[in-house]
Design a protein around this motif. Structure first.
Motif, PDB file in Angstrom:
ATOM      1  N   LYS A  44       0.830  -1.198   0.000  1.00  0.00           N
ATOM      2  CA  LYS A  44       0.000   0.000   0.000  1.00  0.00           C
ATOM      3  C   LYS A  44       0.867   1.251   0.000  1.00  0.00           C
ATOM      4  CE  LYS A  44      -3.792   2.195   2.211  1.00  0.00           C
ATOM      5  NZ  LYS A  44      -5.043   2.161   2.731  1.00  0.00           N
ATOM      6  N   ALA A  45       1.989   1.203   0.700  1.00  0.00           N
ATOM      7  CA  ALA A  45       2.913   2.337   0.721  1.00  0.00           C
ATOM      8  C   ALA A  45       3.529   2.572  -0.659  1.00  0.00           C
ATOM      9  CB  ALA A  45       4.004   2.106   1.750  1.00  0.00           C
ATOM     10  N   ARG A  46       3.630   1.494  -1.458  1.00  0.00           N
ATOM     11  CA  ARG A  46       4.165   1.622  -2.823  1.00  0.00           C
ATOM     12  C   ARG A  46       3.102   2.043  -3.824  1.00  0.00           C
ATOM     13  NH1 ARG A  46       6.755  -3.652  -1.689  1.00  0.00           N
ATOM     14  NH2 ARG A  46       5.009  -4.466  -2.893  1.00  0.00           N
ATOM     15  N   GLY A  47       1.835   2.186  -3.371  1.00  0.00           N
ATOM     16  CA  GLY A  47       0.791   2.674  -4.267  1.00  0.00           C
ATOM     17  C   GLY A  47      -0.283   1.664  -4.623  1.00  0.00           C
ATOM     18  N   MET A  48      -0.232   0.456  -4.075  1.00  0.00           N
ATOM     19  CA  MET A  48      -1.253  -0.535  -4.360  1.00  0.00           C
ATOM     20  C   MET A  48      -2.563  -0.140  -3.687  1.00  0.00           C
ATOM     21  SD  MET A  48      -1.157  -4.603  -3.683  1.00  0.00           S
ATOM     22  CE  MET A  48      -2.235  -4.864  -2.307  1.00  0.00           C
ATOM     23  N   LYS A  49      -3.675  -0.377  -4.358  1.00  0.00           N
ATOM     24  CA  LYS A  49      -4.984  -0.066  -3.818  1.00  0.00           C
ATOM     25  C   LYS A  49      -5.543  -1.304  -3.118  1.00  0.00           C
ATOM     26  CE  LYS A  49      -9.302   2.051  -5.125  1.00  0.00           C
ATOM     27  NZ  LYS A  49     -10.099   2.579  -6.227  1.00  0.00           N
ATOM     28  N   LEU A  50      -6.035  -1.147  -1.895  1.00  0.00           N
ATOM     29  CA  LEU A  50      -6.575  -2.251  -1.115  1.00  0.00           C
ATOM     30  C   LEU A  50      -8.086  -2.104  -1.024  1.00  0.00           C
ATOM     31  CD1 LEU A  50      -6.137  -4.713   0.742  1.00  0.00           C
ATOM     32  CD2 LEU A  50      -5.901  -3.105   2.625  1.00  0.00           C
ATOM     33  N   ILE A  51      -8.802  -3.138  -1.455  1.00  0.00           N
ATOM     34  CA  ILE A  51     -10.262  -3.149  -1.393  1.00  0.00           C
ATOM     35  C   ILE A  51     -10.673  -4.306  -0.503  1.00  0.00           C
ATOM     36  CG2 ILE A  51     -12.389  -3.398  -2.703  1.00  0.00           C
ATOM     37  CD1 ILE A  51     -10.872  -2.261  -5.106  1.00  0.00           C
ATOM     38  N   SER A  52     -11.552  -4.037   0.453  1.00  0.00           N
ATOM     39  CA  SER A  52     -12.006  -5.053   1.398  1.00  0.00           C
ATOM     40  C   SER A  52     -13.494  -5.295   1.193  1.00  0.00           C
ATOM     41  CB  SER A  52     -11.741  -4.564   2.829  1.00  0.00           C
ATOM     42  OG  SER A  52     -12.255  -5.465   3.757  1.00  0.00           O
ATOM     43  N   VAL A  53     -13.874  -6.562   1.023  1.00  0.00           N
ATOM     44  CA  VAL A  53     -15.276  -6.948   0.863  1.00  0.00           C
ATOM     45  C   VAL A  53     -15.643  -7.794   2.066  1.00  0.00           C
ATOM     46  CG1 VAL A  53     -16.947  -8.129  -0.598  1.00  0.00           C
ATOM     47  CG2 VAL A  53     -15.024  -6.942  -1.646  1.00  0.00           C
ATOM     48  N   GLU A  54     -16.344  -7.187   3.010  1.00  0.00           N
ATOM     49  CA  GLU A  54     -16.717  -7.859   4.249  1.00  0.00           C
ATOM     50  C   GLU A  54     -18.071  -7.343   4.721  1.00  0.00           C
ATOM     51  OE1 GLU A  54     -13.429  -8.467   7.207  1.00  0.00           O
ATOM     52  OE2 GLU A  54     -12.585  -6.798   6.069  1.00  0.00           O
ATOM     53  N   PRO A  55     -18.807  -8.158   5.471  1.00  0.00           N
ATOM     54  CA  PRO A  55     -20.104  -7.684   5.978  1.00  0.00           C
ATOM     55  C   PRO A  55     -19.971  -6.646   7.093  1.00  0.00           C
ATOM     56  CG  PRO A  55     -19.753  -9.964   6.612  1.00  0.00           C
ATOM     57  CD  PRO A  55     -18.619  -9.565   5.723  1.00  0.00           C
ATOM     58  N   ARG A  56     -18.910  -6.732   7.887  1.00  0.00           N
ATOM     59  CA  ARG A  56     -18.707  -5.778   8.981  1.00  0.00           C
ATOM     60  C   ARG A  56     -17.406  -5.031   8.773  1.00  0.00           C
ATOM     61  NH1 ARG A  56     -19.086  -9.161  14.334  1.00  0.00           N
ATOM     62  NH2 ARG A  56     -17.250 -10.004  13.304  1.00  0.00           N
ATOM     63  N   LEU A  57     -17.373  -3.809   9.258  1.00  0.00           N
ATOM     64  CA  LEU A  57     -16.151  -3.014   9.155  1.00  0.00           C
ATOM     65  C   LEU A  57     -15.151  -3.507  10.185  1.00  0.00           C
ATOM     66  CD1 LEU A  57     -14.741  -0.638   7.810  1.00  0.00           C
ATOM     67  CD2 LEU A  57     -15.734   0.843   9.546  1.00  0.00           C
ATOM     68  N   SER A  58     -14.084  -4.146   9.706  1.00  0.00           N
ATOM     69  CA  SER A  58     -13.051  -4.688  10.582  1.00  0.00           C
ATOM     70  C   SER A  58     -11.824  -3.783  10.506  1.00  0.00           C
ATOM     71  CB  SER A  58     -12.696  -6.105  10.150  1.00  0.00           C
ATOM     72  OG  SER A  58     -12.121  -6.070   8.861  1.00  0.00           O
ATOM     73  N   ASN A  59     -10.764  -4.191  11.161  1.00  0.00           N
ATOM     74  CA  ASN A  59      -9.517  -3.423  11.093  1.00  0.00           C
ATOM     75  C   ASN A  59      -8.989  -3.371   9.662  1.00  0.00           C
ATOM     76  OD1 ASN A  59      -9.509  -2.925  13.819  1.00  0.00           O
ATOM     77  ND2 ASN A  59      -8.277  -4.715  14.305  1.00  0.00           N
ATOM     78  N   THR A  60      -9.111  -4.476   8.947  1.00  0.00           N
ATOM     79  CA  THR A  60      -8.670  -4.507   7.552  1.00  0.00           C
ATOM     80  C   THR A  60      -9.502  -3.552   6.707  1.00  0.00           C
ATOM     81  OG1 THR A  60      -8.064  -6.820   7.821  1.00  0.00           O
ATOM     82  CG2 THR A  60      -8.232  -5.999   5.573  1.00  0.00           C
ATOM     83  N   GLY A  61     -10.807  -3.569   6.916  1.00  0.00           N
ATOM     84  CA  GLY A  61     -11.683  -2.664   6.171  1.00  0.00           C
ATOM     85  C   GLY A  61     -11.437  -1.210   6.490  1.00  0.00           C
ATOM     86  N   ALA A  62     -11.082  -0.929   7.735  1.00  0.00           N
ATOM     87  CA  ALA A  62     -10.808   0.452   8.128  1.00  0.00           C
ATOM     88  C   ALA A  62      -9.530   0.971   7.480  1.00  0.00           C
ATOM     89  CB  ALA A  62     -10.709   0.550   9.641  1.00  0.00           C
ATOM     90  N   LYS A  63      -8.554   0.096   7.244  1.00  0.00           N
ATOM     91  CA  LYS A  63      -7.292   0.504   6.634  1.00  0.00           C
ATOM     92  C   LYS A  63      -7.344   0.465   5.109  1.00  0.00           C
ATOM     93  CE  LYS A  63      -4.562  -0.996  10.535  1.00  0.00           C
ATOM     94  NZ  LYS A  63      -3.564  -1.934  11.032  1.00  0.00           N
TER      95      LYS A  63
END
Length: 50
Positions: free
Chosen positions: A4-23
């Motif tokens: 992510k620091a190098r510019g990759m886009k992170l997409i999270s598909v989850e039913p609840r907002l988790s730590n991964t989804g928040a980042k």
């Protein structure tokens, strides 16, 4: 997080907002029980070659 620091886009598909989804850059809330439908759609796109 290095990617992510190098510019990759992170997409999270989850039913609840988790730590991964928040980042993530984008969080897509999927309704519980519909994850199988989502996975089948992803498999269809991979097999279709799109």
């Amino acid at each position: 997080m290095d990617a992510k620091a190098r510019g990759m886009k992170l997409i999270s598909v989850e039913p609840r907002l988790s730590n991964t989804g928040a980042k993530a850059d984008q969080w897509i809330p999927i309704r519980p029980g519909k994850d199988v439908v989502f996975l089948l759609a992803i498999m269809h796109q991979l097999l279709a070659g799109c």
